[in-house]
Scaffold this active site. Structure first.
Site, short mmCIF file in Angstrom:
data_model
loop_
_atom_site.label_atom_id
_atom_site.label_comp_id
_atom_site.label_asym_id
_atom_site.label_seq_id
_atom_site.Cartn_x
_atom_site.Cartn_y
_atom_site.Cartn_z
N GLY A 101 -42.44 -31.59 26.54
CA GLY A 101 -43.79 -31.86 26.08
C GLY A 101 -43.85 -33.06 25.16
N GLY A 102 -45.03 -33.27 24.57
CA GLY A 102 -45.21 -34.42 23.70
C GLY A 102 -44.35 -34.38 22.47
N PHE A 103 -44.00 -33.16 22.01
CA PHE A 103 -43.19 -33.04 20.79
C PHE A 103 -41.70 -33.06 21.08
CE2 PHE A 103 -44.27 -28.68 22.10
CZ PHE A 103 -43.01 -28.22 22.38
N PRO A 105 -38.31 -31.49 23.95
CA PRO A 105 -37.90 -30.52 24.97
C PRO A 105 -37.84 -29.08 24.45
CG PRO A 105 -35.99 -31.67 24.13
CD PRO A 105 -37.17 -32.28 23.43
N ASP A 217 -55.79 -25.16 19.15
CA ASP A 217 -55.19 -25.69 20.38
C ASP A 217 -54.96 -24.57 21.39
OD1 ASP A 217 -54.31 -27.78 21.97
OD2 ASP A 217 -52.24 -27.63 21.30
#
Length: 411
Positions: A101-103, A105, A217
């Site tokens: 993801g954006g943050f 693995p 979110d």
């Protein structure tokens, strides 16, 4: 005194000293025990003061610009050594990787005792920084509910920021409902139970937990499924604490995911329990239709899933919204309630949306009279607005709003 009596005297004095020391120690322990009991009684006698103490402590931990050793005393989950996490994930090998993801693995880990965990590793390039990391560590450690994912521990060493969660064998909700092969595994009863479970989790966050939390979110990829397909809300990096009497807040930094954000939050930065209710409404409509709100497209009209559901509602064709795989198992009355409540939750005006306790009551009650929904927000599908200012924008007039995405893959 004779020399023969000297040892006796020494032994006697020694025994007296030991007895006095022992009695003093016992007395001090009794004093401490009594003081702790008195302190606990004081907290129970003034629970409001104790609650604000907790809110203040949690906010202090989150807002600190660094992570100090003494801060660990305020965290209710264990600290893990990096070497143990490396061993559990085979040095973060690709064979253990569950998603990206954006943050950063996500990996599956297994400790020597056989316990399986999910390891969320924040990359150095992640948008999710120290504040978001501590937000998850401190907040979720204090939240205990069967419909919230359980944090098992954390690690912060050097540049590494790692969270350890309970392992969810069925990954995330979106991996089922949007997959034309796997969606058949979720019949109507399973989907309706998942909807009610998500609602229970939000009620706990908004009303029943020690801290009042706005998730900010909520989406299908942040709903994890355990071995029995029970839903658990995850990813609290963007969550915010509200004081007990606080109803809304605003921010210049809008964070979340397109398609699930309420209009007042996406456009003006205002968020409240009604913002989470909006996200819940989107999730409900996605679950019963098997369609993504953000990826929905019709060639004849540029329309969002919310707009499509609204059109079917006005034309009395709501059955056309149903995922075709549910035709044989669907409870029609429950389906109609889900459509009605979903549309109530995504109404444009926050004051028109139900609170989560009311939404749950309307979903679960067969005799409740449901209000007629008004037109939802974002009926017409447009390209995602660029809320983050470009480098050429005048900094004095640009907005500070920013849209970020969290993990889209399953755990």
């Amino acid at each position: 005194m004779s020399s023969s009596s000297s040892p006796v005297v020494v032994v006697g004095i020694t025994i007296v000293v030991v007895v006095v020391a022992l009695l003093s120690t016992i007395g001090y322990i009794a004093y401490l025990h009594k003081r702790n009991i008195t302190k606990r009684k004081g907290n129970r006698a003034n629970p409001v003061l104790h609650l604000y103490d907790s809110e203040s402590r949690v906010k202090h931990l989150i807002d600190l610009k660094q992570f100090k050793d003494e801060d660990k005393e305020g965290i209710d989950v264990p600290f893990f050594d990096l070497k143990d996490i490396l061993a559990a994930t085979d040095n973060f090998s690709d064979s253990h990787k569950l998603g990206q993801g954006g943050f950063g693995p996500v990996y599956k880990g297994k400790f020597p005792d056989g316990k399986e965990v999910v390891v969320k590793r924040l990359s150095s390039a992640s948008r999710q920084g120290l504040v978001e990391f501590k937000n998850e560590v401190v907040l979720i450690a204090k939240l205990q509910h069967r419909n919230l994912v359980r944090l098992l521990g954390y690690c912060i060493e050097g540049e590494e920021k790692i969270l350890l969660y309970e392992y969810m064998p069925n990954k995330s909700l979106d991996s089922f409902i949007f997959d034309r092969m796997l969606c058949v595994l979720l019949n109507w009863e399973s989907r309706f139970d998942i909807i009610l479970g998500i609602a229970r989790g939000l009620i706990y966050l908004h009303q029943d937990s020690r801290l009042k939390i706005i998730h900010r979110d909520l989406k299908t990829s942040n709903i994890l499924l355990d071995g029995d397909m029970n839903p658990k809300i995850s990813d609290f990096g963007l969550a915010r604490i509200f004081e007990s009497k606080q109803t809304e807040a605003n921010t210049n930094r809008v964070v979340g995911t397109f398609g699930y954000m309420s209009p007042e939050y996406a456009l003006d930065g205002f968020f409240s329990v009604k913002s989470d209710a909006f996200s819940f409404g989107v999730v409900v409509l996605e679950i019963i239709s098997g369609k993504r709100n953000t990826g929905f497209y019709q060639s004849d009209q540029a329309m969002s899933l919310l707009g499509y559901a609204w059109r079917l509602w006005k034309e009395d064709k709501v059955y056309d919204l149903m995922d075709q795989t549910l035709s044989e198992t669907c409870n029609i009355n429950e389906f109609l309630r889900c459509v009605n409540v979903g549309l109530l939750c995504v109404q444009e005006d926050p004051s028109d949306r139900p609170t989560m306790p009311n939404a749950f009551l309307m979903l679960s009650s067969e005799i409740a009279t449901l209000p007629v929904p008004q037109q939802p927000a974002f009926v017409v599908r447009r390209g995602p607005p660029s809320l983050a200012p470009s480098s050429s924008t005048n900094p004095k007039t640009s907005s500070n709003n920013e849209i970020t995405d969290s993990l889209e893959e399953g755990r």
